[in-house]
Design an enzyme around this catalytic site. Structure first.
Site, short mmCIF file in Angstrom:
data_model
loop_
_atom_site.label_atom_id
_atom_site.label_comp_id
_atom_site.label_asym_id
_atom_site.label_seq_id
_atom_site.Cartn_x
_atom_site.Cartn_y
_atom_site.Cartn_z
N LYS A 85 -15.92 0.29 -0.50
CA LYS A 85 -16.01 -0.40 0.83
C LYS A 85 -15.00 -0.17 2.00
CE LYS A 85 -18.93 -2.90 0.04
NZ LYS A 85 -20.35 -2.64 0.17
N ASP A 110 12.85 0.08 1.42
CA ASP A 110 12.09 0.98 2.07
C ASP A 110 13.06 2.22 2.61
OD1 ASP A 110 9.53 0.73 1.25
OD2 ASP A 110 9.01 -0.39 3.00
N LEU A 132 0.91 -1.19 0.12
CA LEU A 132 -0.01 -0.04 -0.17
C LEU A 132 0.73 1.21 0.19
CD1 LEU A 132 -2.83 -0.53 2.42
CD2 LEU A 132 -3.04 -0.30 -0.12
N ILE A 137 0.85 -13.93 10.74
CA ILE A 137 1.60 -14.79 11.89
C ILE A 137 2.91 -14.18 12.12
CG2 ILE A 137 2.57 -16.60 10.40
CD1 ILE A 137 1.29 -18.58 12.45
N CYS A 153 29.08 -0.32 -10.69
CA CYS A 153 29.47 -1.56 -10.07
C CYS A 153 29.68 -2.83 -11.09
CB CYS A 153 28.49 -2.22 -8.83
SG CYS A 153 29.58 -3.02 -7.71
N HIS A 203 28.17 2.33 -5.63
CA HIS A 203 26.53 2.55 -5.93
C HIS A 203 26.02 4.12 -5.85
CE1 HIS A 203 25.71 -1.62 -7.06
NE2 HIS A 203 26.57 -1.89 -5.97
N GLU A 254 23.59 5.55 -6.70
CA GLU A 254 22.43 5.74 -6.58
C GLU A 254 21.58 5.76 -5.36
OE1 GLU A 254 23.99 2.99 -7.56
OE2 GLU A 254 22.81 1.30 -7.27
N1 GLN Z 1 29.42 -9.13 -8.55
C1 GLN Z 1 30.28 -8.09 -8.80
C2 GLN Z 1 31.16 -7.87 -7.49
O1 GLN Z 1 30.79 -8.81 -6.53
C3 GLN Z 1 29.40 -6.61 -8.76
C4 GLN Z 1 28.61 -6.45 -7.56
C5 GLN Z 1 27.52 -5.38 -8.12
O2 GLN Z 1 27.33 -5.04 -8.86
N2 GLN Z 1 26.96 -4.91 -6.69
O3 GLN Z 1 32.00 -7.41 -7.30
#
Ligand code: GLN
Length: 540
Positions: free
Chosen positions: A190, A74, A18, A151, A383, A509, A511
Site C-alpha cells: 500500500k 544513532d 524504519l 508534535i 567498564c 568502552h 566498543e
Molecule cells: N557504574 C560504574 C561506574 O560508574 C560503571 C559504569 C559503566 O560501566 N559505564 O563507574
C-alpha cells in the site's frame, strides 16, 4: 573561502524505527567513498537535554563521543559507517535547543523581544546545523529524529524548511524515509501512508527531493512510478529499500539503486565513482562464516537489543574479520544469582560483561567473572565488567571478604573500586563522570600491547568509579596485572590476569571505536581466544 557546503536532511514518516539512522549512515558512507568530506548530525525531538539520564531499557545505549558528549545511539551508526569525527555538536535535542534559548533570554540577549519558536528556536536550530561545518566539509547530513507529524519535532522541520530557503534549494536535499506496508489479505503493497506522509511534509513547506521507501521485499518500477505520480517526487528519485539481512548491506543496496549518483548530481558535487570493494568483501565474509561460536553477554539490560548496541556490533566486526559467526547469547545477570554458572555458562566459549550502573544483578556478574577466571574461559570485562572482575579477584583470590565497589556498598571494608574524586584530580569530566576520550599507556610486552600494536592508545570513558590504586600492588603480586594506565592521573585502565588464555578488563568502552573495516583489537583478541576454546567444535 568560496566553496559551499551542501546539506542533506533526512526525515521519516509513517512509523518510527524504519532505520533512518542507518540510512543516514549509509548515505554518509557512500558520499565519503566518493572522495567527499562528510559531517553528520542528529536532532532528537525529546526534551531531555541529552540521553545521559535516560534508561537504557527505554532508549537503548548512550553513545559517547571523543569530546565526552552523551549522545543518541544513532551516532554509533554514523561512526561505524563513516570516518566523520563526531562531537557534542553532532547531537541536539529539543531540550538542549530550548535550554540554550531560555538561558539567553534570562541573560537579556534578546533585548526585550518576545521570544518565540520562530525565529528564536529556529535560529538556534539553524546555528546548530552550521556548527558541524569545518573548512573542509563538503556535505552535512542532518537526521531529524521522530516522525513527520509528531508534535515534538515540528520546530526542527520548520528550521530545515527555512534553511533550504536561505541556503538555496540547489544546495539542499530533503530525503524522506517512508514505509510501504504489505497487506497479506489482499496480497498488495500500500502506498497511501506514504502519500499522507509526504502531504504532511508539504503542508509545512518541505518538498522532498527523494523518497526512500522501506519495504519487506523489492517493489516493481510500476509501484515507484505510482508513488512518483501521487507525491510529485520525480520517478528517478523514488527508491525502495527492502529489508536486508545485515545492516552493512544497506549502503551497497542503495548504491545499486543509484542513490548516491542521484545525490551527487542533484547537489552538483564533483565526486569520483566510489570504490566499495573492501566493504563488499566484508559483507561477503559476514555472509559466509567458516565457523560458529557461542559466547555469553552477562548484563542487566537484556530485554532490549539496543541497550548494548555498540557491543554487539563490535563483536560482529571482530567475528567477521576472523570468519566467525558469533552468537552473542544474552544472559541476565540476576539469573546467575539463582542458578549455578556451570548450568548457565557451560556451553559458552567466552564471557563478556558489559558496562552498567547500580546494584541490580551485580552479584551475578561477579559470579560470571569468577567462573571465567577459574575455568580459563576467555573473559572480557568492560567498564562495570572490569570492576566486577576486580571485586571477584579481591574476594576470592586475595581473601578480602566483603570487597566491593563503593557504588554498590558504601560501607564495604575493602573498597577496591572507589569514587574517582577521591583518587584523581581530573576536573573536566561532565558532572561527576569521567566522560569522553582519555589517553592510556600500555605495559610493554603485555597482551594488550601485542593486540593494539602500539604503546599508547586513546579510548572513551563513561563512569564515576575507578580501580582503587591503593590495592594495585597486592593485585599484581597475585597475578592480576595492571597493563594499562592513564598517564596524567596514573589511573588503572586495563587489568589482565596472568596464566589465563584471555582475561582482560578495561575501564573504558572500546566498543565505541570499533568499525566493520577496522575491528577493535581487544574484541579481535577476545573472539580469537573464544575460538581456541570453541566449545561447539570440541563437542562435535
Ligand atoms: N557504574 C560504574 C561506574 O560508574 C560503571 C559504569 C559503566 O560501566 N559505564 O563507574
Amino acid at each position: 573561502m568560496n566553496r559551499k557546503t551542501k546539506h542533506i536532511f533526512v526525515t521519516g514518516g509513517v512509523v518510527s524505527s524504519l532505520g533512518k539512522g542507518l540510512t543516514s549512515a549509509s548515505l554518509g558512507m557512500l558520499i565519503e567513498s566518493r572522495g567527499l568530506k562528510v559531517a553528520m548530525q542528529k536532532f532528537d525531538p525529546y526534551i531531555n537535554v541529552d540521553p545521559g539520564t535516560m534508561s537504557p531499557f527505554q532508549h537503548g545505549e548512550v553513545y559517547v563521543t571523543d569530546d565526552g558528549a552523551e549522545a543518541d545511539l544513532d551516532l554509533g551508526h554514523y561512526e561505524r559507517f563513516t570516518n566523520t569525527k563526531l562531537t557534542r555538536h553532532s547531537n541536539y535535542t529539543t531540550g538542549q535547543i530550548y535550554l540554550s534559548v531560555i538561558e539567553k533570554e534570562r541573560a537579556g540577549v534578546f533585548l526585550g523581544a518576545t521570544v518565540q519558536v520562530v525565529p528564536h528556536i529556529t535560529d538556534e536550530i539553524k546555528a546548530a546545523i552550521n556548527s558541524v561545518i569545518t573548512p573542509d566539509t563538503d556535505v552535512v547530513i542532518t537526521e531529524i529524529g521522530g516522525t513527520v507529524g509528531d508534535i515534538e519535532g515540528r520546530h526542527f522541520l520548520e528550521a530545515i524548511r527555512q534553511f533550504g530557503l536561505e541556503k538555496g534549494r540547489e544546495n539542499v536535499v530533503y530525503i524522506h524515509l517512508t514505509y510501504l506496508p504489505y497487506l497479506r489479505t489482499t496480497d498488495e503493497v500500500k502506498t497511501k501512508p506514504t502519500q499522507h506522509s509526504v502531504d504532511w511534509l508539504r503542508m509545512i513547506g518541505v518538498t522532498p527531493d527523494a523518497l526512500i521507501c522501506r519495504t519487506e521485499k523489492p517493489v516493481p518500477q510500476s509501484m515507484k512510478d505510482k508513488i512518483s505520480l501521487l507525491t510529485s517526487v520525480p520517478k528517478g528519485a523514488v527508491f525502495d529499500a527492502p529489508d536486508v539481512e545485515s545492516i552493512y548491506e544497506l549502503p551497497l543496496l542503495l548504491h545499486e539503486r543509484g542513490f548516491d549518483d542521484f545525490i551527487v548530481s542533484r547537489l552538483g558535487l564533483d565526486a569520483r565513482t566510489p570504490d566499495l570493494t573492501r566493504w563488499k568483501e566484508m559483507v561477503e565474509r559476514q555472509r559466509k562464516p567458516d565457523v560458529e561460536i557461542d559466547i555469553a553477554i552477562v548484563g542487566k539490560y537484556m530485554t532490549l537489543e539496543d541497550s548494548y548496541k555498540s557491543i554487539f556490533e563490535a563483536i560482529d566486526h571482530a567475528g567477521t574479520s576472523l570468519g566467525v559467526k558469533v552468537n552473542a547469547n544474552k544472559i541476565h545477570s540476576e539469573e546467575l544469582e539463582k542458578r549455578s554458572p556451570e548450568e548457565l555458562l557451560r556451553n559458552q566459549s567466552a564471557i563478556l560483561v558489559p558496562g552498567g550502573f547500580g546494584e541490580r544483578g551485580i552479584e551475578g556478574k561477579i559470579v560470571a567473572a569468577g567462573y571465567a577466571r577459574r575455568n580459563s574461559v576467555p573473559y572480557f570485562g568492560i567498564c562495570l565488567g572490569m570492576q566486577v572482575a576486580t571485586i571477584e579477584f579481591a574476594r576470592n583470590v586475595l581473601g578480602l571478604a566483603g570487597a566491593n565497589s563503593s557504588e554498590i556498598d558504601p560501607k564495604t571494608p575493602h573498597r577496591v573500586i572507589s569514587l574517582l574524586d577521591a583518587q584523581a584530580k581530573i576536573t573536566d569530566y561532565g558532572g561527576t563522570q569521567r566522560c569522553g576520550a582519555y589517553r592510556c599507556r600500555l605495559a610493554e610486552g603485555s597482551i594488550v600491547h601485542k593486540l593494539y600494536g602500539v604503546l599508547e592508545i586513546s579510548e572513551r570513558h563513561r563512569h564515576r568509579f575507578e580501580f582503587n590504586s591503593a590495592y594495585k600492588e597486592i593485585f599484581e603480586k597475585a597475578g592480576m596485572k595492571i597493563v594499562g594506565t592513564n598517564p596524567e592521573e596514573n589511573l588503572v585502565e586495563i587489568i589482565n590476569l596472568e596464566d589465563h588464555p584471555y582475561f582482560v578488563g578495561v575501564q573504558f568502552h572500546p566498543e565505541f571505536q570499533s568499525k566493520p573495516l577496522r575491528p577493535h583489537p581487544l574484541f579481535v583478541g577476545f573472539i580469537n581466544a573464544a575460538l581456541s576454546k570453541n566449545i561447539k567444535q570440541h563437542q562435535r
